[in-house]
Design a protein around this motif. Sequence first.
Motif, mmCIF file in Angstrom:
data_model
loop_
_atom_site.group_PDB
_atom_site.id
_atom_site.type_symbol
_atom_site.label_atom_id
_atom_site.label_comp_id
_atom_site.label_asym_id
_atom_site.label_seq_id
_atom_site.Cartn_x
_atom_site.Cartn_y
_atom_site.Cartn_z
ATOM 1 N N GLY A 128 15.118 7.533 -7.680
ATOM 2 C CA GLY A 128 15.001 6.736 -9.249
ATOM 3 C C GLY A 128 14.726 8.477 -10.053
ATOM 4 O O GLY A 128 13.863 9.235 -9.186
ATOM 5 N N LEU A 129 14.359 7.771 -11.289
ATOM 6 C CA LEU A 129 13.649 9.076 -12.252
ATOM 7 C C LEU A 129 12.396 8.251 -12.521
ATOM 8 O O LEU A 129 12.469 7.152 -13.116
ATOM 9 C CB LEU A 129 14.530 9.487 -13.034
ATOM 10 N N VAL A 130 10.885 8.551 -12.396
ATOM 11 C CA VAL A 130 10.497 8.671 -13.023
ATOM 12 C C VAL A 130 9.172 9.633 -14.429
ATOM 13 O O VAL A 130 9.612 10.292 -14.331
ATOM 14 C CB VAL A 130 8.930 7.720 -12.259
ATOM 15 N N LEU A 131 8.406 8.511 -14.773
ATOM 16 C CA LEU A 131 7.571 9.205 -15.790
ATOM 17 C C LEU A 131 5.815 9.194 -15.285
ATOM 18 O O LEU A 131 5.939 7.384 -15.250
ATOM 19 C CB LEU A 131 7.558 9.225 -17.350
ATOM 20 N N HIS A 173 3.458 16.144 -5.390
ATOM 21 C CA HIS A 173 4.070 14.956 -4.936
ATOM 22 C C HIS A 173 2.963 13.579 -4.606
ATOM 23 O O HIS A 173 1.343 13.705 -4.720
ATOM 24 C CB HIS A 173 4.410 15.700 -3.259
ATOM 25 N N VAL A 174 3.443 12.272 -5.098
ATOM 26 C CA VAL A 174 2.656 11.492 -4.967
ATOM 27 C C VAL A 174 3.142 10.170 -3.933
ATOM 28 O O VAL A 174 3.948 9.780 -4.202
ATOM 29 C CB VAL A 174 2.204 10.763 -5.984
ATOM 30 N N GLY A 175 2.638 9.538 -2.754
ATOM 31 C CA GLY A 175 2.791 8.883 -2.467
ATOM 32 C C GLY A 175 2.768 7.544 -2.477
ATOM 33 O O GLY A 175 1.317 7.860 -2.470
ATOM 34 N N GLN A 176 2.838 6.331 -2.115
ATOM 35 C CA GLN A 176 2.635 5.830 -2.138
ATOM 36 C C GLN A 176 3.773 4.208 -1.433
ATOM 37 O O GLN A 176 4.380 3.875 -1.138
ATOM 38 C CB GLN A 176 2.957 4.804 -3.523
ATOM 39 N N ALA A 177 2.463 3.463 -0.981
ATOM 40 C CA ALA A 177 2.809 2.634 -0.180
ATOM 41 C C ALA A 177 2.238 1.079 -0.315
ATOM 42 O O ALA A 177 1.005 1.167 -1.008
ATOM 43 C CB ALA A 177 1.394 2.099 0.932
ATOM 44 N N TYR A 178 2.857 0.333 -0.391
ATOM 45 C CA TYR A 178 2.868 -1.425 -0.913
ATOM 46 C C TYR A 178 3.065 -2.364 -0.396
ATOM 47 O O TYR A 178 3.686 -2.755 0.363
ATOM 48 C CB TYR A 178 3.174 -1.204 -2.640
ATOM 49 N N TRP A 235 7.110 1.707 1.067
ATOM 50 C CA TRP A 235 6.590 3.630 0.662
ATOM 51 C C TRP A 235 7.773 3.929 0.474
ATOM 52 O O TRP A 235 8.823 4.492 -0.296
ATOM 53 C CB TRP A 235 6.920 4.409 2.339
ATOM 54 N N GLU A 236 7.099 4.808 -0.813
ATOM 55 C CA GLU A 236 8.160 5.697 -1.786
ATOM 56 C C GLU A 236 7.413 7.026 -2.215
ATOM 57 O O GLU A 236 5.794 7.202 -1.852
ATOM 58 C CB GLU A 236 7.686 4.731 -3.377
ATOM 59 N N SER A 237 8.169 7.748 -2.112
ATOM 60 C CA SER A 237 7.703 9.153 -2.355
ATOM 61 C C SER A 237 8.308 9.850 -3.613
ATOM 62 O O SER A 237 8.934 10.001 -3.642
ATOM 63 C CB SER A 237 8.134 10.437 -1.056
ATOM 64 N N THR A 238 7.378 10.145 -4.308
ATOM 65 C CA THR A 238 7.565 10.631 -5.513
ATOM 66 C C THR A 238 7.241 12.758 -5.660
ATOM 67 O O THR A 238 6.331 12.535 -5.584
ATOM 68 C CB THR A 238 6.955 10.076 -6.746
ATOM 69 N N PHE A 239 8.644 13.187 -6.284
ATOM 70 C CA PHE A 239 8.283 14.195 -6.541
ATOM 71 C C PHE A 239 8.100 14.593 -7.741
ATOM 72 O O PHE A 239 9.280 14.627 -8.574
ATOM 73 C CB PHE A 239 8.839 15.455 -5.371
ATOM 74 N N TYR A 240 7.122 15.545 -8.182
ATOM 75 C CA TYR A 240 6.911 16.105 -9.766
ATOM 76 C C TYR A 240 7.096 17.788 -9.805
ATOM 77 O O TYR A 240 7.018 18.020 -8.757
ATOM 78 C CB TYR A 240 5.283 15.383 -10.327
#
Length: 223
Positions: free
Chosen positions: A137-140, A205-210, A180-185
């Motif tokens: 996905g694309l995020v902001l 980079h922000v990693g997210q576990a949920y 788990w989601e890894s987001t590269f900014y």
Amino acid sequence: MRPTLLPLLFALSLWPAVALAAQKVTVPVDVGVGPAVFVFSGPIADDQFLHTGLKLSVDAVLDKEWLRKNQRAIPARYRKQAKQMDEIRISPSIFIPDSFIISPKYRDTGMYGVTFKPLGLGVPLSSSPVRFKLGVGLVLTYAYIFSDTLPDTHFLRPGASLGADLEFQLAKSFLVSVGWESTFYVPQELGGLGLPDSLGDGIFHVGQAYLQLHFRFPYTTTL
């Protein structure tokens, strides 16, 4: 559902056609919410490794049963393809947040923020009752970061995410998922909105576990 781009194309085409029909349609809506843990790259991770928040999702769920009972709501050219699909999920609005960062300062650094995902595509590799999905996905993201040891920062960046999600259907209207989601900014310096001198000095980079609890309920609307 087979791992192709067809579900996305179908989803984008479905709602305008339904809207023209001006008929009552009942759609199962899945609302998922649960705790999340974030790991920020760079000096923030060195100062405080984990930050807390919430993961949120709201989707209309078009499963095989719905597609079979509501064929008239599907454009004629897509009906044959729809019969071959197990499930389609559509978010009703790009303005529904994907996650919230709610992390009071328990050591030296705290932050509050929100992430939106205006565009996302998930490819399920298995179906219920245990559903494994890969997604992009694309995020902001905006986050206010305050610290006793680091410069206060208004983090504001677009990014691209890659994640995996494992969902367990415990009942027709109740599901549990972990992921788990890894987001590269686009990298951002601390204390400003510019680029850092080196990648390791900023946020990239922000990693997210949920963990999410999903509740499903029917929603009837005139489209």
